[in-house]
Design an enzyme around this catalytic site. Sequence first.
Site, PDB file in Angstrom:
ATOM      1  CG  HIS A  89      41.085  36.770  34.837  1.00 22.83           C
ATOM      2  ND1 HIS A  89      40.784  35.556  34.073  1.00 22.83           N
ATOM      3  CD2 HIS A  89      42.298  37.040  34.684  1.00 22.83           C
ATOM      4  CE1 HIS A  89      41.876  35.356  33.487  1.00 22.83           C
ATOM      5  NE2 HIS A  89      42.784  36.184  33.701  1.00 22.83           N
ATOM      6  CG  HIS A 148      47.005  30.390  31.435  1.00 21.00           C
ATOM      7  ND1 HIS A 148      48.189  30.957  31.794  1.00 21.00           N
ATOM      8  CD2 HIS A 148      46.146  31.230  31.230  1.00 21.00           C
ATOM      9  CE1 HIS A 148      47.980  32.467  31.583  1.00 21.00           C
ATOM     10  NE2 HIS A 148      46.823  32.454  31.356  1.00 21.00           N
ATOM     11  CG  HIS A 188      46.827  35.253  26.851  1.00 21.22           C
ATOM     12  ND1 HIS A 188      47.467  34.072  27.316  1.00 21.22           N
ATOM     13  CD2 HIS A 188      46.268  35.798  28.054  1.00 21.22           C
ATOM     14  CE1 HIS A 188      47.404  33.818  28.528  1.00 21.22           C
ATOM     15  NE2 HIS A 188      46.586  34.650  29.247  1.00 21.22           N
ATOM     16  CG  ASP A 240      43.216  35.070  30.157  1.00 25.87           C
ATOM     17  OD1 ASP A 240      43.835  33.914  30.523  1.00 25.87           O
ATOM     18  OD2 ASP A 240      43.982  36.046  30.536  1.00 25.87           O
TER      19      ASP A 240
HETATM   20 ZN    ZN Z   1      45.983  34.433  30.989  1.00 24.01          ZN
END
Ligand code: ZN
Length: 301
Positions: free
Chosen positions: A264, A80, A237, A241
């Site tokens: 991720h 973030h 969001h 990311d």
């Molecule tokens: Zn995040």
Amino acid sequence: MTHHKQHTIGQSVWCSGVGLHSGLKVSLVLKPAPADHGIRFRRTDLPGNPTICAHYDNVIDTFQATTIGSAGIGVSTVEHLMAALYGCGVDNALVELNGPEAPIFDGSAAPYVKLIRKAAIVEQTGARRYLTIRRPFVVEEGDSSIIATPADQFQVHYEIEFPHPRVGKQEYSWELTNTSFSREIAKARTFGFLKDVQRLQQMGLIRGGSLSNAVVFDENEVLNVNGFRYSDECVRHKILDFIGDLALTGLPVLGKFEIRKAGHTLHSRFLAELMAGKGYAAQTPVAASAPYIPSGLYAIA
Ligand SMILES: [Zn+2]
């Protein structure tokens, strides 16, 4: 602000907060850094104050957050802050923190954007280099995929699908401009499902998690009293990311990225394979027609 020069922050700024996974309170100081320094993290709580470059080569864990480090020294949940620095156009900064994890604040990048603005963004003399996508490049895993194609700007299209009545299928297209990160992406919070909370806590994760730093869903509803910040907050969001993970290239990127149901782990795999060039990475000059591009940049085919 010009696009072809590197930028740092005008002064040191301090903040403190709790880590999402560790639950530990941490103090963080964001400091100016010289041209070509990039973003680096320094653990001031460890002997010798070791420094870790925010670079894809240093990613050591991608489960539920992105952790960078080496030899047992790491900083987790950097994405973030990395997204905020990238979205604000900060190329060079030193991040000092006295714990193993960046503060989660409200689960979004907005508090970091506020911190960066407080420090002010200043132009440096060094020319900016861009990483340009020169040819289509795809990474897939099951029904998740990331497709990169050449573009004169930095563009992201993200699509997610969760079998939940308040999420379902969402997609969002975004392009980096001077204000688009803070306006469209920064405020989107991380999200999770109540059914996963106990399992993750048993694994030692989300110890600092609460309704004040995440959107949480039970079987049918959003548990947060005020609901969403955007009706499509979840997919926004995911873009946040992705920007934070892509920032680990260490360079601003020109290209279009179409992402489906990733996280991720796939972001990180994509980055490693992109940068390894899959055998066809090359340093070549970029087309003169592309905007904002100084000479001597690094291009990847
Ligand atoms: Zn995040």
